[in-house]
Scaffold this motif. Structure first.
Motif, mmCIF file in Angstrom:
data_model
loop_
_atom_site.group_PDB
_atom_site.id
_atom_site.type_symbol
_atom_site.label_atom_id
_atom_site.label_comp_id
_atom_site.label_asym_id
_atom_site.label_seq_id
_atom_site.Cartn_x
_atom_site.Cartn_y
_atom_site.Cartn_z
ATOM 1 N N MET A 1 0.846 -1.171 0.000
ATOM 2 C CA MET A 1 0.000 0.000 0.000
ATOM 3 C C MET A 1 0.900 1.245 0.000
ATOM 4 O O MET A 1 1.811 1.355 0.810
ATOM 5 N N THR A 2 0.625 2.188 -0.897
ATOM 6 C CA THR A 2 1.423 3.412 -0.958
ATOM 7 C C THR A 2 1.049 4.340 0.191
ATOM 8 O O THR A 2 -0.008 4.176 0.816
ATOM 9 N N ILE A 3 1.904 5.319 0.434
ATOM 10 C CA ILE A 3 1.623 6.263 1.509
ATOM 11 C C ILE A 3 0.352 7.048 1.206
ATOM 12 O O ILE A 3 -0.434 7.342 2.108
ATOM 13 N N LYS A 4 0.109 7.366 -0.059
ATOM 14 C CA LYS A 4 -1.116 8.094 -0.404
ATOM 15 C C LYS A 4 -2.338 7.250 -0.046
ATOM 16 O O LYS A 4 -3.309 7.757 0.507
ATOM 17 N N ASP A 5 -2.295 5.959 -0.346
ATOM 18 C CA ASP A 5 -3.405 5.069 0.000
ATOM 19 C C ASP A 5 -3.613 5.005 1.514
ATOM 20 O O ASP A 5 -4.751 5.031 1.993
ATOM 21 N N LYS A 6 -2.515 4.905 2.256
ATOM 22 C CA LYS A 6 -2.613 4.834 3.723
ATOM 23 C C LYS A 6 -3.243 6.096 4.301
ATOM 24 O O LYS A 6 -4.147 6.036 5.128
ATOM 25 N N VAL A 7 -2.737 7.252 3.862
ATOM 26 C CA VAL A 7 -3.237 8.522 4.390
ATOM 27 C C VAL A 7 -4.667 8.758 3.932
ATOM 28 O O VAL A 7 -5.507 9.220 4.705
ATOM 29 N N LEU A 8 -4.973 8.416 2.688
ATOM 30 C CA LEU A 8 -6.326 8.593 2.168
ATOM 31 C C LEU A 8 -7.331 7.745 2.944
ATOM 32 O O LEU A 8 -8.406 8.223 3.314
ATOM 33 N N THR A 9 -6.980 6.525 3.228
ATOM 34 C CA THR A 9 -7.857 5.644 4.001
ATOM 35 C C THR A 9 -8.122 6.225 5.385
ATOM 36 O O THR A 9 -9.267 6.282 5.850
ATOM 37 N N SER A 10 -7.067 6.681 6.028
ATOM 38 C CA SER A 10 -7.209 7.265 7.357
ATOM 39 C C SER A 10 -7.990 8.577 7.307
ATOM 40 O O SER A 10 -8.848 8.841 8.158
ATOM 41 N N ALA A 11 -7.722 9.394 6.307
ATOM 42 C CA ALA A 11 -8.399 10.681 6.179
ATOM 43 C C ALA A 11 -9.891 10.509 5.904
ATOM 44 O O ALA A 11 -10.715 11.263 6.431
ATOM 45 N N LYS A 12 -10.239 9.532 5.086
ATOM 46 C CA LYS A 12 -11.662 9.287 4.801
ATOM 47 C C LYS A 12 -12.437 9.022 6.085
ATOM 48 O O LYS A 12 -13.542 9.515 6.270
ATOM 49 N N THR A 13 -11.849 8.242 6.954
ATOM 50 C CA THR A 13 -12.496 7.924 8.227
ATOM 51 C C THR A 13 -12.504 9.127 9.166
ATOM 52 O O THR A 13 -13.544 9.490 9.716
ATOM 53 N N SER A 14 -11.363 9.751 9.323
ATOM 54 C CA SER A 14 -11.229 10.848 10.285
ATOM 55 C C SER A 14 -11.967 12.111 9.869
ATOM 56 O O SER A 14 -12.464 12.846 10.716
ATOM 57 N N PHE A 15 -12.030 12.369 8.576
ATOM 58 C CA PHE A 15 -12.618 13.621 8.094
ATOM 59 C C PHE A 15 -14.005 13.444 7.482
ATOM 60 O O PHE A 15 -14.543 14.376 6.893
ATOM 61 N N ALA A 16 -14.610 12.281 7.642
ATOM 62 C CA ALA A 16 -15.930 12.014 7.046
ATOM 63 C C ALA A 16 -16.967 13.039 7.478
ATOM 64 O O ALA A 16 -17.815 13.453 6.682
ATOM 65 N N LYS A 17 -16.888 13.476 8.717
ATOM 66 C CA LYS A 17 -17.885 14.411 9.249
ATOM 67 C C LYS A 17 -17.833 15.784 8.596
ATOM 68 O O LYS A 17 -18.752 16.574 8.738
ATOM 69 N N TYR A 18 -16.762 16.073 7.857
ATOM 70 C CA TYR A 18 -16.624 17.375 7.215
ATOM 71 C C TYR A 18 -17.200 17.407 5.800
ATOM 72 O O TYR A 18 -17.293 18.477 5.198
ATOM 73 N N GLY A 19 -17.573 16.265 5.260
ATOM 74 C CA GLY A 19 -18.219 16.212 3.951
ATOM 75 C C GLY A 19 -17.344 16.623 2.785
ATOM 76 O O GLY A 19 -17.838 17.182 1.806
ATOM 77 N N LEU A 20 -16.056 16.335 2.876
ATOM 78 C CA LEU A 20 -15.154 16.689 1.780
ATOM 79 C C LEU A 20 -15.403 15.808 0.566
ATOM 80 O O LEU A 20 -15.644 14.610 0.695
ATOM 81 N N LYS A 21 -15.343 16.404 -0.593
ATOM 82 C CA LYS A 21 -15.490 15.654 -1.841
ATOM 83 C C LYS A 21 -14.176 14.911 -2.119
ATOM 84 O O LYS A 21 -13.136 15.220 -1.539
ATOM 85 N N LYS A 22 -14.251 13.948 -3.025
ATOM 86 C CA LYS A 22 -13.095 13.099 -3.330
ATOM 87 C C LYS A 22 -11.880 13.921 -3.761
ATOM 88 O O LYS A 22 -10.768 13.693 -3.288
ATOM 89 N N ASP A 23 -12.089 14.899 -4.637
ATOM 90 C CA ASP A 23 -10.981 15.720 -5.124
ATOM 91 C C ASP A 23 -10.385 16.572 -4.001
ATOM 92 O O ASP A 23 -9.165 16.709 -3.895
ATOM 93 N N LEU A 25 -10.439 15.899 -0.794
ATOM 94 C CA LEU A 25 -9.750 14.989 0.116
ATOM 95 C C LEU A 25 -8.394 14.574 -0.460
ATOM 96 O O LEU A 25 -7.394 14.532 0.254
ATOM 97 N N SER A 26 -8.350 14.313 -1.750
ATOM 98 C CA SER A 26 -7.106 13.924 -2.403
ATOM 99 C C SER A 26 -6.068 15.037 -2.311
ATOM 100 O O SER A 26 -4.890 14.791 -2.022
ATOM 101 N N LYS A 27 -6.485 16.274 -2.545
ATOM 102 C CA LYS A 27 -5.566 17.412 -2.450
ATOM 103 C C LYS A 27 -5.079 17.607 -1.011
ATOM 104 O O LYS A 27 -3.909 17.899 -0.780
ATOM 105 N N LEU A 28 -5.985 17.434 -0.067
ATOM 106 C CA LEU A 28 -5.611 17.549 1.338
ATOM 107 C C LEU A 28 -4.592 16.476 1.714
ATOM 108 O O LEU A 28 -3.602 16.758 2.395
#
Length: 75
Positions: A1-23, A25-28
């Motif tokens: 798993m790449t670092i982007k995949d690891k961080v993205l997976t964690s960010a999706k869970t942690s930041f879900a309540k903020y309603g960020l769109k996929k793009d 979240l990817s930039k973040l």
């Protein structure tokens, strides 16, 4: 798993309540990786620490966006 995949997976869970769109979240995630110096060799604890470090800023940004939308729709 790449670092982007690891961080993205964690960010999706942690930041879900903020309603960020996929793009958004990817930039973040790209900013988190660059600013925290994360690499494919980074440990899960490093990823968790990076996510926790930026969460207050994500919340502040979301609050600002919500206020701007509210003020715009009141006019």
């Amino acid at each position: 798993m790449t670092i982007k995949d690891k961080v993205l997976t964690s960010a999706k869970t942690s930041f879900a309540k903020y309603g960020l769109k996929k793009d958004e979240l990817s930039k973040l995630v790209d900013l988190i990786i660059a600013s925290r110096g994360l690499t494919d060799e980074s440990k899960d604890e490093d990823v968790t620490s990076a996510i926790k470090a930026v969460e207050p800023y994500v919340g502040m940004m979301q609050s600002s966006f919500n206020r701007a939308v509210s003020e715009t729709t009141k006019k």
